[in-house]
Design a protein around this motif. Structure first.
Motif, PDB file in Angstrom:
ATOM      1  N   UNK A 148      -1.670 -24.899 -34.329  1.00 58.14           N
ATOM      2  CA  UNK A 148      -3.127 -25.196 -34.229  1.00 58.14           C
ATOM      3  C   UNK A 148      -3.291 -24.208 -33.020  1.00 58.14           C
ATOM      4  N   UNK A 149      -4.396 -23.435 -33.064  1.00 54.56           N
ATOM      5  CA  UNK A 149      -4.779 -22.568 -32.043  1.00 54.56           C
ATOM      6  C   UNK A 149      -4.889 -23.271 -30.774  1.00 54.56           C
ATOM      7  N   UNK A 150      -5.700 -24.334 -30.646  1.00 57.85           N
ATOM      8  CA  UNK A 150      -5.802 -25.107 -29.554  1.00 57.85           C
ATOM      9  C   UNK A 150      -4.605 -25.264 -28.852  1.00 57.85           C
ATOM     10  N   UNK A 151      -3.711 -25.903 -29.505  1.00 60.98           N
ATOM     11  CA  UNK A 151      -2.241 -26.172 -29.180  1.00 60.98           C
ATOM     12  C   UNK A 151      -1.584 -25.121 -28.224  1.00 60.98           C
ATOM     13  N   UNK A 152      -1.699 -23.839 -29.191  1.00 59.29           N
ATOM     14  CA  UNK A 152      -1.018 -22.727 -28.610  1.00 59.29           C
ATOM     15  C   UNK A 152      -1.725 -22.278 -27.324  1.00 59.29           C
ATOM     16  N   UNK A 153      -2.776 -22.324 -27.243  1.00 58.75           N
ATOM     17  CA  UNK A 153      -3.538 -22.068 -25.958  1.00 58.75           C
ATOM     18  C   UNK A 153      -3.071 -22.999 -24.873  1.00 58.75           C
ATOM     19  N   UNK A 154      -3.038 -24.084 -25.115  1.00 60.51           N
ATOM     20  CA  UNK A 154      -2.688 -25.278 -24.143  1.00 60.51           C
ATOM     21  C   UNK A 154      -1.289 -24.966 -23.573  1.00 60.51           C
ATOM     22  N   UNK A 155      -0.195 -24.561 -24.539  1.00 58.45           N
ATOM     23  CA  UNK A 155       1.019 -24.314 -23.933  1.00 58.45           C
ATOM     24  C   UNK A 155       1.360 -22.818 -23.040  1.00 58.45           C
ATOM     25  N   UNK A 156       0.375 -22.019 -23.338  1.00 56.82           N
ATOM     26  CA  UNK A 156       0.206 -20.589 -22.579  1.00 56.82           C
ATOM     27  C   UNK A 156       0.722 -19.472 -23.546  1.00 56.82           C
ATOM     28  N   UNK A 157       0.744 -19.603 -24.637  1.00 51.97           N
ATOM     29  CA  UNK A 157       1.179 -18.458 -25.578  1.00 51.97           C
ATOM     30  C   UNK A 157       2.515 -17.806 -25.452  1.00 51.97           C
ATOM     31  N   UNK A 158       2.853 -16.627 -25.900  1.00 55.34           N
ATOM     32  CA  UNK A 158       4.223 -16.079 -26.054  1.00 55.34           C
ATOM     33  C   UNK A 158       4.475 -15.528 -24.574  1.00 55.34           C
ATOM     34  N   UNK A 159       5.528 -15.482 -24.353  1.00 50.64           N
ATOM     35  CA  UNK A 159       6.081 -14.996 -22.873  1.00 50.64           C
ATOM     36  C   UNK A 159       6.529 -13.616 -23.034  1.00 50.64           C
ATOM     37  N   UNK A 160       5.485 -12.725 -22.510  1.00 48.23           N
ATOM     38  CA  UNK A 160       5.596 -11.222 -22.737  1.00 48.23           C
ATOM     39  C   UNK A 160       6.475 -10.658 -21.833  1.00 48.23           C
ATOM     40  N   UNK A 161       7.213 -11.406 -21.025  1.00 50.07           N
ATOM     41  CA  UNK A 161       8.399 -10.942 -20.338  1.00 50.07           C
ATOM     42  C   UNK A 161       9.765 -10.796 -20.941  1.00 50.07           C
ATOM     43  N   UNK A 162       9.975 -11.339 -22.365  1.00 49.54           N
ATOM     44  CA  UNK A 162      11.103 -11.489 -22.886  1.00 49.54           C
ATOM     45  C   UNK A 162      11.251 -10.501 -23.947  1.00 49.54           C
ATOM     46  N   UNK A 163      12.347  -9.892 -24.102  1.00 42.39           N
ATOM     47  CA  UNK A 163      12.671  -8.969 -25.228  1.00 42.39           C
ATOM     48  C   UNK A 163      13.525  -9.760 -26.518  1.00 42.39           C
ATOM     49  N   UNK A 164      14.200 -10.783 -26.199  1.00 39.47           N
ATOM     50  CA  UNK A 164      14.897 -11.536 -26.716  1.00 39.47           C
ATOM     51  C   UNK A 164      14.808 -12.876 -26.547  1.00 39.47           C
TER      52      UNK A 164
END
Length: 305
Positions: A160-176
Motif C-alpha cells: 500500500x503506497x501510504x504505508x510505504x511512504x510512512x516507513x520511509x521508502x527504500x534505503x538508497x545507501x545500500x548496494x546489497x
C-alpha cells in the motif's frame, strides 16, 4: 490516474526485461501502470523497453542503484494516483495472475502488504516451488521466517503506497541486502499482512553479475549496514527476540570479510557482536572449537574458511 503500479528497476537487463514486462501485461490488469526505470544501462535495455511502446512508462537517468530507481518509480506512481505498488526485478517475472487477486485482498482486508508465492528459477531452469505462509500473517512470524530463510523478495510483495511512504521508502545507501532491510524495517511498523494464493513471482537466478552474489567490500558493507540498522530498530520492541538470528547474520558477514581479506570490516563487525554480547561461533563443530580458541580472524587466515 491509476489504481496500482508495477515499478521495474532496470540496469543492463536487456536479456530479461522483456520477459518481466510481458508477464505483467499478460495479466490484463485494469487500471494499472507499468513504470520501468532504467538506471544508466549500457546495453540494449532501453531499446527492449521501447519495443512495448505506450504500454510502458520509461524513466531513465544515470546509474544510481536499484533503490534509487525503485524510489523514483514509486514517486511517479504516487504522482499518478496509485494506491498500491509492486516492485518487480528486471530479471524476475510473474507466473499467472498475481496482481488483481492481491489488490482485491488488500482492498477487502485493508492490508498494508500482500504476499504472493515466490518460487526460484535456478540457473538450470528448474523451478523450486516455495509455498510459504497462509492467510493473515503476523509481522513477527514473517520477521522470524525471513531470518530462517523463508524470505519473499519484492517481486512477490504488493505494498500500500501510504504505508510505504510512512516507513520511509527504500534505503538508497545500500548496494546489497536491500530487501532484508526494507521488509524487516516494515515489520517493526506492525503492518497488516495477508497472503494471496493466486499466481506466483519467479525469482530467476540467471544474472551472474548481480551484486546480490558479490562478496566485494561494497556488498559486504551494505549487508553489515542493513543488518545493524534492523538490529538497532528492534531494540525495545517485541522483535528484539530475533537478536540472535541477526547477530548470526552479522557473524557470517564478518567471516566473509576475513575470507576476502577485508580485515578492517571484519573487525568492525566483530566489535558490534562484542557490544551485543554475542559469543557464539555458528558453523561446524571444528569451526566453533577453532574460532573459540584462536579467534575468528586467525581461524579464517589459517584455514581460509
Amino acid at each position: 490516474m491509476t489504481k496500482s503500479a508495477v515499478v521495474i528497476p532496470c540496469f543492463n537487463a536487456a536479456a530479461w526485461i522483456g520477459r518481466a514486462i510481458r508477464s505483467v501485461l499478460d495479466q490484463s490488469v485494469s487500471d494499472l501502470k507499468i513504470i520501468v526505470v532504467d538506471d544508466g544501462s549500457s546495453d540494449n535495455s532501453i531499446a527492449a523497453i521501447e519495443d512495448f511502446g505506450e504500454a510502458v512508462i520509461l524513466l531513465s537517468g544515470p546509474n544510481r542503484g536499484a533503490c534509487h530507481a525503485r524510489n523514483k518509480g514509486f514517486r511517479k506512481a504516487v504522482e499518478m494516483g496509485a494506491e498500491y505498488v509492486l516492485f518487480l526485478d528486471a530479471d524476475d517475472y510473474h507466473e499467472g495472475p498475481v496482481l488483481d487477486p492481491a489488490i482485491a485482498i488488500a482492498d477487502q482486508r485493508n492490508a498494508d502488504l500482500i504476499l504472493a508465492n515466490m518460487h526460484i528459477e535456478t540457473e538450470g531452469n528448474e523451478i523450486v516451488r516455495r509455498p510459504l505462509y497462509k492467510g493473515q500473517i503476523d509481522p513477527d512470524t514473517f520477521f522470524g521466517g525471513w531470518m530462517a530463510g523463508n524470505y519473499v523478495n519484492p517481486s512477490a510483495i504488493l505494498w500500500r503506497c501510504s504505508f510505504l511512504e510512512k516507513i520511509g521508502l527504500w534505503n538508497e545507501g545500500l548496494a546489497r541486502a536491500q530487501d532484508l532491510e526494507i521488509v524487516l524495517r516494515a515489520m517493526t511498523f506492525e503492518p497488516v499482512i495477508w497472503k494471496s494464493e493466486h499466481g506466483a513471482a519467479i525469482h530467476a537466478q540467471v544474472n551472474a553479475n548481480s551484486i546480490s552474489r558479490s562478496q566485494s567490500e561494497r556488498a559486504l558493507r551494505s549487508r553489515f549496514d542493513a543488518v545493524t540498522s534492523v538490529l538497532d530498530r528492534c531494540k525495545g520492541t517485541r522483535f528484539s527476540c530475533h537478536k540472535p538470528a541477526l547477530c548470526t547474520e552479522l557473524y557470517h558477514i564478518a567471516r566473509a570479510a576475513f575470507r576476502a581479506n577485508l580485515l578492517r570490516l571484519g573487525r568492525e563487525v566483530l566489535a558490534v557482536l562484542s557490544a551485543e554480547k554475542f559469543s557464539d561461533h555458528p558453523g561446524t563443530q571444528f569451526h566453533a572449537m577453532a574460532a573459540r580458541a584462536i579467534g575468528l580472524e586467525t581461524k579464517v587466515r589459517l584455514w581460509r574458511a
